[in-house]
Design an enzyme around this catalytic site. Sequence first.
Site, mmCIF file in Angstrom:
data_model
loop_
_atom_site.group_PDB
_atom_site.id
_atom_site.type_symbol
_atom_site.label_atom_id
_atom_site.label_comp_id
_atom_site.label_asym_id
_atom_site.label_seq_id
_atom_site.Cartn_x
_atom_site.Cartn_y
_atom_site.Cartn_z
ATOM 1 N N SER A 410 0.837 -1.205 0.000
ATOM 2 C CA SER A 410 0.000 0.000 0.000
ATOM 3 C C SER A 410 0.866 1.246 0.000
ATOM 4 O O SER A 410 0.444 2.282 -0.506
ATOM 5 C CB SER A 410 -0.870 0.084 1.246
ATOM 6 O OG SER A 410 -1.457 -1.118 1.542
ATOM 7 N N HIS A 431 -2.001 -3.050 -6.694
ATOM 8 C CA HIS A 431 -2.598 -2.600 -5.433
ATOM 9 C C HIS A 431 -4.095 -2.850 -5.451
ATOM 10 O O HIS A 431 -4.874 -2.053 -5.980
ATOM 11 C CB HIS A 431 -2.275 -1.114 -5.202
ATOM 12 C CG HIS A 431 -2.724 -0.617 -3.873
ATOM 13 N ND1 HIS A 431 -3.307 0.604 -3.689
ATOM 14 C CD2 HIS A 431 -2.699 -1.201 -2.658
ATOM 15 C CE1 HIS A 431 -3.611 0.752 -2.407
ATOM 16 N NE2 HIS A 431 -3.248 -0.331 -1.775
ATOM 17 N N GLU A 443 -5.106 -0.528 -8.604
ATOM 18 C CA GLU A 443 -4.062 0.414 -9.038
ATOM 19 C C GLU A 443 -2.878 -0.418 -9.532
ATOM 20 O O GLU A 443 -2.353 -1.249 -8.787
ATOM 21 C CB GLU A 443 -3.628 1.318 -7.872
ATOM 22 C CG GLU A 443 -4.630 2.422 -7.571
ATOM 23 C CD GLU A 443 -4.198 3.317 -6.415
ATOM 24 O OE1 GLU A 443 -4.526 4.507 -6.425
ATOM 25 O OE2 GLU A 443 -3.535 2.821 -5.472
ATOM 26 N N ASN A 481 -4.722 6.492 -1.937
ATOM 27 C CA ASN A 481 -4.416 6.732 -0.529
ATOM 28 C C ASN A 481 -3.762 8.093 -0.320
ATOM 29 O O ASN A 481 -3.910 8.703 0.734
ATOM 30 C CB ASN A 481 -3.542 5.605 0.030
ATOM 31 C CG ASN A 481 -4.378 4.356 0.298
ATOM 32 O OD1 ASN A 481 -5.608 4.428 0.370
ATOM 33 N ND2 ASN A 481 -3.732 3.215 0.420
#
Length: 704
Positions: A410, A431, A443, A481
């Site tokens: 992450s 991801h 991702e 994120n």
Amino acid sequence: MSQLHFEACDGIAVLRLDNPPVNSFGLELRTAIVAALARAEDDPALKAVVLIGSGKGFSGGADIREFGTPKSYAAPNLLMVLRAVEECAKPVIAAINGICMGGGFELALACHYRIATADAQLGLPEVKLGLLPGAGGTQRLPRVIGLERALNMIVSGTPQRAEQLRGTPLFDAIVSGDLLAGALEFARGVVRDGGITRRVRDLKIKMPNAEAYLQFARNTVKAVAAPYPAPPACVEALAAAVKEPFEAGMRRERELFLTLMASPESAALRHIFQAERAASHINGVPDSLVTRPIKRVGVVGAGTMGGGITMSFINAGLPVTLLETTREALDRGLLNIRRNYQGALRKGSLTEASLEQRLALITPTLQYESLHEADLVVEAVFENLEVKRKVFEKLDEIVKRGAILASNTSALNLDVIARFTKRPKDVIGLHFFSPANVMRLLEVVRGAETANDTLATAMALAKTIGKIAVVSGVCDGFIGNRMVARYGMAAHDLLVAGALPQQIDAALQNFGMAMGPFRMADLAGLDIGWAIRKRRAAEFPDGDFSNVADILCEAGRFGQKTGSGFYRYEAGARDAIPDPAVTAIIERFREQKGVVPRTVTDTEIVERCVYALINEGARIVDEGIAQRSSDVDLVYLNGYGFPAYRGGPMFYGDNVGLLTVARALSRIAAVPGADAAFWTPAPLLTRLAREGKTFSEFRGSSST
Ligand code: NAD
């Protein structure tokens, strides 16, 4: 190459649509159909016309490549083509197989006769773009399959197999065997019977109590569809089909269609549709690049993510070798996968047999050697660089050459991970989002050395397993994120300024977010951010990383999993209940910071949180981390619950106007005590605002 082939077959004109991939009606094909009909009409030797598709079937409808260009309106438009078909003096027969969607289906409905193969797929999916069928679909379909069935098809946009519609006046015949041969035989029969041209428009819709049914439909559809205007508009168009003569119904359909076309909801849905198509094109990588075959996958780590990732692959029929460190961890992982499927079993969306079939695709192992034959391995072990180093060194040693090595990290630096191997070209980030078997977003992280075919293969694989893949460059948090961190900071600022979690969450939920930031934080667990902040505070002793969430964690309130966080939760329930104890903690926090609380409005909450997203999105696009602003939208829509009817944060910014967004950010940055670095408009935003442009127009410096 012509998009339409004209052939005379024993007195019958055969018009074969040939515009790959789906015979969509671009201007060239529309023009060709009208010309071919005139030619058939003028030739006395030809007695009937067969319209037939090629490749994937009859036709997928409008040409999306023409969307928004003058070509899509240029004459002959689709309505003119349909009129030419309907008014043709010789019988026109639609021969339907494969896909027959949207304008393609509407064309078939304008033909005098229709025959189809049983497995042909027919549908009017316009509602999914916030529209309604605008070429007579709402007027003709109920005339052949009845009001109720037509309403269900049009309001849901779901296609049906021809077999399901057998026996209705929609079809004159369902043929097995060669479609063209069947069509020619049928056409000869029509000619023998006098060559009558029948029109769907002349049929009556027979339904007793149609008005009562329509009222029921209005009520139910409106309640389910909100805030989308298209489904209720579909009902209104169908009501006109019942009550009005055909031409008046057509006018009503057009009126409603144009209103929907101008609606922000439809603009947003069309933006998303285009964004999904654009996302698969990778800057600097030709679409034609040959990808590597992926027949067998390896997954390292059978925890939360490894389990979900394994399910994503086996759901698509790809066998997975699943590696763990201990027998217990492996058994636990396998049991969790089985339990996850049992939910689907109970709901009836999966059968016992297919469950066992899927589980049989997993080869559990404790030996790295078992991964030798994998074409791609996804690592999903603890988020710790040393643990990842050991895994990648081992994978590099064992897994065959040419295989792709992917990390689900992450936040760790993918380029550092790639360097743990001697084949950084084959290393990529995949991801997944949690739960990985449910969330559609993926991702795909492009490292500095990731090879083009590694990237193209990962994108193709994502499609195979039904994910929406978005390419991201390497940075802290990648696209999603990184953005949500800014959003969370903006929300926390408002908490300190004077708002409460429940007010902030409610304001953003009213804006359309699936969940407010504090409910989301409680769901994800507050302890993760707490650990990160403690680490950062140790690294940068001069920084201020204090956060209300830390005080909550110190009190054992980690979120839903401990029964309390920013809210409290009753045992076994997920309802977030405002808690006076949290209000007291927030008030103490403000006192410590010397903040005198002020009134915060809901408008301010939405503005600050959403504009913070837009600002970070602008930086992400400008840095080339995202290839285009619509990729940022896809990430935020599919991973973080942004409302689809607003099209994503960047599209929303374009609609508000980038000058308005930039001015609001500058105003916030200028407030005494504000974090100016955080709020100052990003350079790209400033530039576009000054030039009066939008994010959608920006192509980036690295794009091809
Ligand atoms: P987890 O703790 O649930 O699972 C990790 C698993 O890896 C454990 O079962 C552990 O036994 C196993 N493992 C550890 N070392 C191993 C090794 N050397 N070989 C084989 N297996 C090993 O963690 P998770 O939440 O599944 O996260 C895994 C990765 O996915 C992390 O990098 C995390 O950052 C990332 N990620 C997590 C989420 C999320 O929401 N949980 C979302 C996206 C990405």
